[in-house]
Scaffold this active site. Structure first.
Site, PDB file in Angstrom:
ATOM      1  N   CYS A 185       0.852  -1.195   0.000  1.00 18.71           N
ATOM      2  CA  CYS A 185       0.000   0.000   0.000  1.00 18.71           C
ATOM      3  C   CYS A 185       0.886   1.243   0.000  1.00 18.71           C
ATOM      4  CB  CYS A 185      -0.873  -0.030   1.252  1.00 18.71           C
ATOM      5  SG  CYS A 185      -1.724   1.510   1.579  1.00 18.71           S
ATOM      6  N   CYS A 214      -3.915   7.333  -1.307  1.00 21.56           N
ATOM      7  CA  CYS A 214      -5.272   7.399  -1.862  1.00 21.56           C
ATOM      8  C   CYS A 214      -6.305   7.755  -0.805  1.00 21.56           C
ATOM      9  CB  CYS A 214      -5.648   6.066  -2.480  1.00 21.56           C
ATOM     10  SG  CYS A 214      -4.264   5.113  -3.052  1.00 21.56           S
ATOM     11  N   THR A 242      -3.933   4.661   7.665  1.00 16.03           N
ATOM     12  CA  THR A 242      -2.888   4.336   6.691  1.00 16.03           C
ATOM     13  C   THR A 242      -2.091   5.586   6.319  1.00 16.03           C
ATOM     14  OG1 THR A 242      -4.242   2.574   5.789  1.00 16.03           O
ATOM     15  CG2 THR A 242      -2.519   3.435   4.369  1.00 16.03           C
ATOM     16  N   GLU A 266       0.142   1.551   9.510  1.00 17.56           N
ATOM     17  CA  GLU A 266      -1.043   2.190  10.080  1.00 17.56           C
ATOM     18  C   GLU A 266      -0.754   2.720  11.479  1.00 17.56           C
ATOM     19  OE1 GLU A 266      -1.480  -0.571   8.049  1.00 17.56           O
ATOM     20  OE2 GLU A 266      -2.549   0.614   6.549  1.00 17.56           O
ATOM     21  N   HIS A 272     -12.878   4.679  -2.311  1.00 14.44           N
ATOM     22  CA  HIS A 272     -11.782   3.833  -1.844  1.00 14.44           C
ATOM     23  C   HIS A 272     -11.995   2.379  -2.269  1.00 14.44           C
ATOM     24  CE1 HIS A 272      -7.987   4.095   0.123  1.00 14.44           C
ATOM     25  NE2 HIS A 272      -8.228   2.997   0.802  1.00 14.44           N
ATOM     26  N   TYR A 307      -9.404  -0.372  -4.625  1.00 21.38           N
ATOM     27  CA  TYR A 307      -8.848  -1.651  -4.191  1.00 21.38           C
ATOM     28  C   TYR A 307      -8.710  -2.661  -5.335  1.00 21.38           C
ATOM     29  CZ  TYR A 307      -8.123  -1.357   0.838  1.00 21.38           C
ATOM     30  OH  TYR A 307      -7.611  -1.084   2.082  1.00 21.38           O
ATOM     31  N   CYS A 309      -5.155  -1.252  -6.885  1.00 26.53           N
ATOM     32  CA  CYS A 309      -3.897  -1.377  -6.125  1.00 26.53           C
ATOM     33  C   CYS A 309      -3.642  -2.838  -5.768  1.00 26.53           C
ATOM     34  CB  CYS A 309      -3.898  -0.480  -4.897  1.00 26.53           C
ATOM     35  SG  CYS A 309      -4.996  -0.983  -3.568  1.00 26.53           S
ATOM     36  N   GLU A 356      -5.436  -6.457   5.796  1.00 29.84           N
ATOM     37  CA  GLU A 356      -5.670  -5.144   5.186  1.00 29.84           C
ATOM     38  C   GLU A 356      -6.598  -5.270   3.974  1.00 29.84           C
ATOM     39  OE1 GLU A 356      -4.738  -3.334   2.359  1.00 29.84           O
ATOM     40  OE2 GLU A 356      -5.354  -1.446   3.256  1.00 29.84           O
TER      41      GLU A 356
HETATM   42 FE1  SF4 Z   1      -3.380   1.665   0.070  1.00 23.34          FE
HETATM   43 FE2  SF4 Z   1      -4.789   0.682  -1.962  1.00 23.34          FE
HETATM   44 FE3  SF4 Z   1      -5.966   2.166  -0.049  1.00 23.34          FE
HETATM   45 FE4  SF4 Z   1      -4.290   3.256  -1.846  1.00 23.34          FE
HETATM   46  S1  SF4 Z   1      -6.288   2.303  -2.264  1.00 23.34           S
HETATM   47  S2  SF4 Z   1      -4.349   3.683   0.346  1.00 23.34           S
HETATM   48  S3  SF4 Z   1      -2.773   1.640  -2.062  1.00 23.34           S
HETATM   49  S4  SF4 Z   1      -5.009   0.137   0.203  1.00 23.34           S
HETATM   50 FE    FE Z   2      -6.013   0.387   2.551  1.00 26.68          FE
END
Ligand code: SF4
Ligand code: FE
Length: 489
Positions: A100, A104, A191, A259, A294, A298, A301, A445
């Site tokens: 991660c 974001c 995060t 985190e 968000h 996911y 990422c 996570e």
């Molecule tokens: Fe992390 Fe993915 Fe969330 Fe971006 S979208 S903060 S890379 S878990």
């Molecule tokens: Fe995350």
């Protein structure tokens, strides 16, 4: 953009003084401390990509506020193309870091708050959007990293914020002054908090009328008086903290974003940084828009991570002499299939994006929930297949200290050698990478980040329009369409 490169980013972090604890001690410099440095390097990749010609178009955008070139991570989505570029960028970053990269969260917070406070102002005649634009222009011009702070501790989950025995279980306004508000409480699982510059505080859920003090949005620098952070433990962190280079699996980047809990010990937020205060009816939209953005991320990422895992296990099979086995090819095919299926849902919710009243674009919320729900299955299935193919040795490998030992090192090497002309260290390193990417914290996570699976299932059911589906079925079956006495449930 003031912060242009990853080294500018590192220097900027060294120029601020957040209060951070880890294992009972203070961290003075997050760019150097072994516990935080890998996560800082992962976030730094978001800066690095913007200056690489190959990625410049995805990693930057033109501000709709100023017309200036900005990092995409500070941009308000203006069209479907922006949404698509975002997820393409996230997959690349996932591939490059294998973890991660944290940035974001603030990005999604910016987009959620922008579109909602526009609607607050339209309805109530407030001036939140103007304040927010001023702050956002500063963030864009400086190119700062923002942590979007949403998840409250929640105390007794059967009770609303105003009913909690301890009223601080949700972040709340404890004092209103002429020049701003004072807030108290904590946010958990934040995060990238320890290596961000600013915190964007948002409510954690829809607030009822009695919970006005909990219904606020505000921004504050991470080193503002009264902010204390406690950095969390992760599986394998002792290896990381002792600067082991092989056993850590991914020496450059952490296994998860890094985190922290953020404690707000009576923190003053000046009026110009307060973007909502007491308008409870808008809290649901902030939470839901943030979550939908968000959740759409996911699928991108995490696909990047699954790409790395697929590559790792394929290479391991090659250097163990097993790559040609038909079952190996079939399992690798399944890993690729699952990865691309997951990515498809990320692309789909972006392609189906729609403008909000503010003009900022939202992803398709149903598809975004499906996307994140898929993560909680496909990432796990890909990890299961990787562990299946890798074999038990990733759980029983001797440590790198034994590998390097004068007494037993040659024996460890001898008995962990696979295909003869490949150095045994490669097999061990790739095994450790697979271990790090399929181990405890990384998958937790994936399950709970952007909301636990049940949160998506609630929204999928709510948005599933069962009434319409029932009428479709009845029409085809030749059943008269009379209003049902009871809603399908
Ligand atoms: Fe992390 Fe993915 Fe969330 Fe971006 S979208 S903060 S890379 S878990
Ligand atoms: Fe995350």
């Amino acid at each position: 953009m003031k912060i242009k490169t990853s080294s500018d980013y590192m220097s900027s972090l060294q120029s601020i003084n957040p209060v951070i604890y880890y294992k009972g001690e203070k961290i003075k410099d997050v760019t150097l401390h072994p516990a935080t440095a890998p996560h800082v390097r992962a976030a730094a990749m978001t800066y690095a990509l913007a200056s690489q010609a190959e990625h410049h178009d995805l990693a930057t955008a033109t501000s709709h506020l100023t017309g200036r070139k900005i990092s995409r991570f500070t941009h308000v989505h203006q069209n479907v193309e922006d949404l698509l570029k975002k997820v393409k960028l996230l997959r690349i970053l996932g591939q490059k870091t294998g973890t991660c990269f944290q940035r974001c969260v603030g990005f999604d917070g910016i987009n959620a708050v922008y579109s909602v406070v526009y609607e607050v102002d339209e309805k109530l005649g407030t001036d939140y959007l103007e304040r927010f634009k001023q702050w956002l222009t500063y963030i864009q011009d400086e190119n700062l990293m923002v942590v979007g702070a949403m998840t409250d501790p929640k105390g007794d989950r059967s009770k609303n914020p105003s009913e909690q025995p301890d009223p601080d279980q949700f972040v709340r306004v404890v004092e209103r002054r002429n020049d701003g508000i004072v807030v108290r409480g904590a946010k958990l699982h934040m995060t990238g908090a320890v290596n961000s510059h600013e915190i964007l505080i948002m409510p954690t859920m829809a607030m009822d009328e009695k919970s006005k003090d909990y219904a606020f949005v505000g921004a504050i620098p991470v080193d503002a008086p009264g902010i204390i952070m406690v950095f969390g433990r992760q599986a394998g962190d002792d290896r990381r903290d002792k600067l082991e280079t092989i056993d850590v699996g991914k020496p450059r980047f952490g296994s998860v974003g890094g985190e922290a809990m953020i404690i707000f010990d009576d923190v003053f937020i000046p009026n110009e940084r307060v973007f909502l205060d007491g308008e409870t009816e808008f809290t649901a939209s902030i939470v839901y828009r943030f979550a939908a953005h968000h959740r759409s991320n996911y699928g991108a990422c995490k696909t990047g991570l699954m790409d790395v895992l697929t590559g790792a296990v394929s290479y391991l099979c090659q250097i163990q002499g097993a790559a040609k086995g038909s079952h190996v090819r079939d399992k690798v095919t399944e890993m690729i299939h699952l990865s691309e299926t997951l990515y498809s849902s990320s692309i789909a919710c972006s392609a189906e994006g729609v403008p909000t009243e503010s003009g900022a674009y939202m992803v398709d919320t149903m598809l975004a929930n499906v996307c994140k729900q898929n993560v909680t299955r496909f990432h796990f299935e890909v990890a299961r297949l990787a562990v299946d193919l890798a074999g038990g040795f990733i759980a029983t490998l001797p440590s790198e200290h034994d590998l390097k030992s004068d007494e037993v090192g040659h024996l460890v090497k001898k008995y962990f050698t696979g295909v003869a002309d490949i150095p045994v260290e490669e097999r061990i390193k790739i095994g450790r990478l697979i271990e790090a990417m399929t181990g405890g914290t990384a998958l937790v996570e994936s399950m709970h980040g952007a909301g636990s699976p049940q949160a998506q299932r609630i929204m999928i059911f709510r948005e599933g329009d069962l009434t319409k589906k029932v009428s479709l079925a009845k029409a085809l079956a030749g059943i008269p369409s009379v209003k049902p006495k009871q809603e399908a449930s």
